[in-house]
Design a protein around this motif. Sequence first.
Motif, PDB file in Angstrom:
ATOM      1  N   CYS A  39     -10.741  -5.093   6.145  1.00  0.00           N
ATOM      2  CA  CYS A  39     -11.918  -5.072   5.702  1.00  0.00           C
ATOM      3  C   CYS A  39     -11.673  -3.417   4.967  1.00  0.00           C
ATOM      4  CB  CYS A  39     -12.821  -5.001   6.990  1.00  0.00           C
ATOM      5  SG  CYS A  39     -12.763  -6.616   7.584  1.00  0.00           S
ATOM      6  N   PRO A  40     -12.024  -2.307   5.645  1.00  0.00           N
ATOM      7  CA  PRO A  40     -12.313  -0.831   4.747  1.00  0.00           C
ATOM      8  C   PRO A  40     -11.147  -0.586   3.188  1.00  0.00           C
ATOM      9  CG  PRO A  40     -11.257  -0.245   6.918  1.00  0.00           C
ATOM     10  CD  PRO A  40     -11.518  -1.982   6.839  1.00  0.00           C
ATOM     11  N   THR A  41     -10.012  -1.794   3.118  1.00  0.00           N
ATOM     12  CA  THR A  41      -9.071  -1.751   2.111  1.00  0.00           C
ATOM     13  C   THR A  41      -9.787  -2.358   1.175  1.00  0.00           C
ATOM     14  OG1 THR A  41      -7.170  -0.733   3.631  1.00  0.00           O
ATOM     15  CG2 THR A  41      -6.419  -1.965   2.070  1.00  0.00           C
ATOM     16  N   ALA A  42     -10.208  -3.458   2.044  1.00  0.00           N
ATOM     17  CA  ALA A  42     -10.554  -4.843   0.832  1.00  0.00           C
ATOM     18  C   ALA A  42     -12.296  -3.986  -0.065  1.00  0.00           C
ATOM     19  CB  ALA A  42     -10.711  -5.472   1.095  1.00  0.00           C
ATOM     20  N   SER A 127      -9.290 -13.112   4.791  1.00  0.00           N
ATOM     21  CA  SER A 127      -9.026 -11.756   4.034  1.00  0.00           C
ATOM     22  C   SER A 127      -9.690 -11.990   2.602  1.00  0.00           C
ATOM     23  CB  SER A 127      -7.792 -11.183   3.941  1.00  0.00           C
ATOM     24  OG  SER A 127      -7.045 -11.485   3.637  1.00  0.00           O
ATOM     25  N   ALA A 128      -9.626 -13.164   2.389  1.00  0.00           N
ATOM     26  CA  ALA A 128     -10.065 -13.751   0.643  1.00  0.00           C
ATOM     27  C   ALA A 128     -11.220 -13.126   0.271  1.00  0.00           C
ATOM     28  CB  ALA A 128     -10.053 -15.052   0.483  1.00  0.00           C
ATOM     29  N   ILE A 129     -11.330 -13.124  -1.035  1.00  0.00           N
ATOM     30  CA  ILE A 129     -13.133 -12.924  -1.895  1.00  0.00           C
ATOM     31  C   ILE A 129     -13.232 -13.738  -2.846  1.00  0.00           C
ATOM     32  CG2 ILE A 129     -13.659 -10.864  -3.625  1.00  0.00           C
ATOM     33  CD1 ILE A 129     -11.358  -9.320  -2.607  1.00  0.00           C
ATOM     34  N   LEU A 141     -10.875 -17.040  -6.479  1.00  0.00           N
ATOM     35  CA  LEU A 141     -10.638 -16.922  -5.401  1.00  0.00           C
ATOM     36  C   LEU A 141      -9.955 -15.299  -4.828  1.00  0.00           C
ATOM     37  CD1 LEU A 141     -10.766 -16.849  -2.322  1.00  0.00           C
ATOM     38  CD2 LEU A 141      -8.819 -18.892  -2.514  1.00  0.00           C
ATOM     39  N   MET A 142      -9.905 -14.446  -4.905  1.00  0.00           N
ATOM     40  CA  MET A 142      -9.192 -13.436  -4.868  1.00  0.00           C
ATOM     41  C   MET A 142      -8.684 -13.020  -3.837  1.00  0.00           C
ATOM     42  SD  MET A 142     -12.026 -10.759  -7.123  1.00  0.00           S
ATOM     43  CE  MET A 142     -13.020 -11.142  -7.191  1.00  0.00           C
ATOM     44  N   ARG A 143      -7.949 -12.273  -4.114  1.00  0.00           N
ATOM     45  CA  ARG A 143      -6.825 -11.624  -2.469  1.00  0.00           C
ATOM     46  C   ARG A 143      -7.292 -10.124  -2.636  1.00  0.00           C
ATOM     47  NH1 ARG A 143      -1.466 -13.934  -5.306  1.00  0.00           N
ATOM     48  NH2 ARG A 143      -2.144 -11.004  -5.721  1.00  0.00           N
ATOM     49  N   ASP A 144      -7.691 -10.095  -0.791  1.00  0.00           N
ATOM     50  CA  ASP A 144      -7.858  -8.543  -0.727  1.00  0.00           C
ATOM     51  C   ASP A 144      -6.871  -7.274  -1.469  1.00  0.00           C
ATOM     52  OD1 ASP A 144      -6.405  -9.798   1.270  1.00  0.00           O
ATOM     53  OD2 ASP A 144      -6.894  -7.903   2.521  1.00  0.00           O
ATOM     54  N   SER A 145      -5.801  -8.268  -1.979  1.00  0.00           N
ATOM     55  CA  SER A 145      -4.526  -7.253  -2.465  1.00  0.00           C
ATOM     56  C   SER A 145      -4.382  -7.417  -4.092  1.00  0.00           C
ATOM     57  CB  SER A 145      -3.110  -7.353  -1.607  1.00  0.00           C
ATOM     58  OG  SER A 145      -3.010  -9.065  -1.724  1.00  0.00           O
ATOM     59  N   ILE A 151      -9.422  -6.581  -9.897  1.00  0.00           N
ATOM     60  CA  ILE A 151     -10.140  -7.601  -9.681  1.00  0.00           C
ATOM     61  C   ILE A 151     -11.505  -7.037 -10.108  1.00  0.00           C
ATOM     62  CG2 ILE A 151     -12.226  -6.374  -7.991  1.00  0.00           C
ATOM     63  CD1 ILE A 151      -9.649  -6.647  -6.233  1.00  0.00           C
ATOM     64  N   ALA A 152     -10.992  -5.588 -11.391  1.00  0.00           N
ATOM     65  CA  ALA A 152     -12.179  -4.807 -11.867  1.00  0.00           C
ATOM     66  C   ALA A 152     -12.669  -6.777 -13.475  1.00  0.00           C
ATOM     67  CB  ALA A 152     -12.058  -3.810 -12.749  1.00  0.00           C
TER      68      ALA A 152
END
Length: 162
Positions: A39-42, A127-129, A141-145, A151-152
């Motif tokens: 979570c904190p990393t994502a 852990s998907a966004i 659907l973005m990956r936390d990785s 992402i930007a």
Amino acid sequence: MPPLDFELVSESGAGIDEGDVAGDTVLVYFGFTHCPDVCPTALARLSAALRELDEAVREDVTVLFVSVDPERDTPEVLKAYTEAFGPRFVGVTGDKAALDEVTNRYRVSYRLGEPEADGSYDVDHSSAIFAFDADGDARLLMRDSDSVEAIAADIRRLAQQG
């Protein structure tokens, strides 16, 4: 994926639903504040991606951090946690029924582990966004990785569609 639709409690203690974020690009991440790493990393990656955006775009983005651990993640705890990532982050949670409704809607899994002797427990979670455009329609659907740059770029594209 279905459009943005939820009824939860925000970090301010007030009810919050999709109408409160209407007109924004909304990123939704399910997790919990006691998460040691994922979570904190994502969320840090999302925060870094937001800093890459022009201010006008950034101001129209809301990141909803949906805690699936309401027992420990009170509104006060959520507020302290999300403040570390920036003003566009809002912590939300709800009772089990409300959380099950929203997690089932987006096919998100979570499971509270068995408590240890000290009362602590782990929480398994997706852990998907999930990314929604300004109309509340699911778009990505973005990956936390995913990289900060990717992402930007995805957020910029979403904002242009709105």
